[in-house]
Write an enzyme that holds these catalytic residues in place. Structure first.
Site, PDB file in Angstrom:
ATOM      1  N   SER A 107       0.822  -1.208   0.000  1.00  0.00           N
ATOM      2  CA  SER A 107       0.000   0.000   0.000  1.00  0.00           C
ATOM      3  C   SER A 107       0.853   1.254   0.000  1.00  0.00           C
ATOM      4  O   SER A 107       0.358   2.345  -0.262  1.00  0.00           O
ATOM      5  CB  SER A 107      -0.909   0.010   1.234  1.00  0.00           C
ATOM      6  N   CYS A 108       2.143   1.113   0.307  1.00  0.00           N
ATOM      7  CA  CYS A 108       2.983   2.302   0.429  1.00  0.00           C
ATOM      8  C   CYS A 108       3.599   2.708  -0.893  1.00  0.00           C
ATOM      9  O   CYS A 108       4.083   3.821  -1.032  1.00  0.00           O
ATOM     10  CB  CYS A 108       4.091   2.076   1.458  1.00  0.00           C
ATOM     11  N   GLY A 109       3.627   1.809  -1.881  1.00  0.00           N
ATOM     12  CA  GLY A 109       4.189   2.171  -3.167  1.00  0.00           C
ATOM     13  C   GLY A 109       5.683   1.990  -3.238  1.00  0.00           C
ATOM     14  O   GLY A 109       6.252   1.945  -4.323  1.00  0.00           O
ATOM     15  N   GLU A 156       8.694   8.820   1.114  1.00  0.00           N
ATOM     16  CA  GLU A 156       7.781   8.571   0.002  1.00  0.00           C
ATOM     17  C   GLU A 156       6.828   9.744  -0.231  1.00  0.00           C
ATOM     18  O   GLU A 156       6.510  10.082  -1.370  1.00  0.00           O
ATOM     19  CB  GLU A 156       6.981   7.297   0.252  1.00  0.00           C
TER      20      GLU A 156
END
Length: 212
Positions: A107-109, A156
Site C-alpha cells: 500500500s505504500c508504493g 515517500e
C-alpha cells in the site's frame, strides 16, 4: 537519530535557527539468494530479523531451518541504503508469485519496488522563486499548491509531492531524516510540527513569508 538544523517560526513573525533531531529512515533491499525481491523502508537496525520476518509473512519460509544465513551485502554505487541477502536451506521459491504478491499487497508504493535504485526516481527539482503568502488563495495549477499531511512525513510523501511539482509539504508531526535530505536536495520546503502558532521549517525557509 539524525541531527538537523531547523527554523522555528511563529505567527508573530519571529524565527530562530536551532538544532533538532529526526528519526532516521533508510531503504533496505531484501535479496533471496542474490535476487532482489523487495525494498522496505525502515529505521536501520535488526535488518536480519526484518528480512527473515518479511520472508515468513510472504510464505517463502515456514521454519527457522529454512534460512541458512542472512548477510549484509557490501555497498556498491548506492549510498542511500543497505542490502541484505538471504540464503535458503532448501525452500523452493516461486519467484513470479512472490514478486507479484509483493507488488499487489504493497500500500505504500515503495515496498513493491525490487531494488533501491528504483526507489530513488529522478524528478526535476522544484523552482525556487515561488513564495507562500498568508493572503494567497488560488493556488492552481499543482505547482502552486501546498501539501498538508496529518501525520509524520516519510521519504515517500516527499517524493510523491515532487513528482507532482508541489514545492511545499507541511505536517503536524515530524519528518524522517530521509525526507529532510530528499527535500533539501529537491528544492522543496518541508515544514513539521505545524501546530497552533508555531512550526519547524526543515528545508528552504526562504519560500515562506510571515504575516505583516
Amino acid at each position: 537519530m539524525a541531527e538537523v538544523r531547523v527554523h522555528k517560526v511563529n505567527t508573530a513573525g519571529s524565527a530562530s535557527e536551532v538544532a533538532d533531531v529526526t528519526a532516521r529512515e533508510e531503504p533496505l533491499e531484501i535479496r533471496v539468494e542474490g535476487r532482489s525481491v523487495a525494498v522496505v523502508m525502515r529505521t536501520p537496525g535488526h535488518d536480519e530479523e526484518l528480512a527473515s520476518g518479511f520472508l515468513v509473512s510472504e510464505g517463502v519460509v515456514q521454519k527457522p531451518r529454512d534460512i541458512l544465513e542472512v548477510s549484509q551485502c557490501p555497498s556498491t554505487n548506492n549510498e542511500h541504503g543497505n542490502i541484505v541477502d538471504v540464503l535458503l536451506g532448501g525452500a523452493v521459491v516461486n519467484w513470479e508469485s512472490l514478486t507479484r504478491h509483493v507488488f499487489s499487497a504493497s500500500s505504500c508504493g515503495l515496498c513493491g519496488k525490487t531494488s533501491i535504485e528504483s526507489v530513488f526516481q529522478q524528478f526535476p527539482a522544484v523552482k525556487g522563486e515561488w513564495q507562500v503568502s498568508p493572503k494567497q488563495r488560488d493556488l492552481l495549477p499543482l505547482d502552486r499548491h501546498i501539501l498538508l499531511v496529518s501525520g509524520r512525513v516519510s521519504f515517500e510523501i516527499i517524493q510523491k509531492a515532487l513528482a507532482g511539482g508541489i514545492p511545499l509539504v507541511a505536517a503536524i508531526s515530524a519528518p524522517s531524516s530521509l525526507a529532510v535530505d530528499f527535500a533539501q536536495e529537491a528544492g522543496q520546503t518541508l515544514v513539521g510540527f505545524l501546530r497552533g502558532e508555531t512550526m519547524n521549517v526543515y528545508t528552504h525557509p526562504q519560500r515562506l513569508k510571515t504575516a505583516p
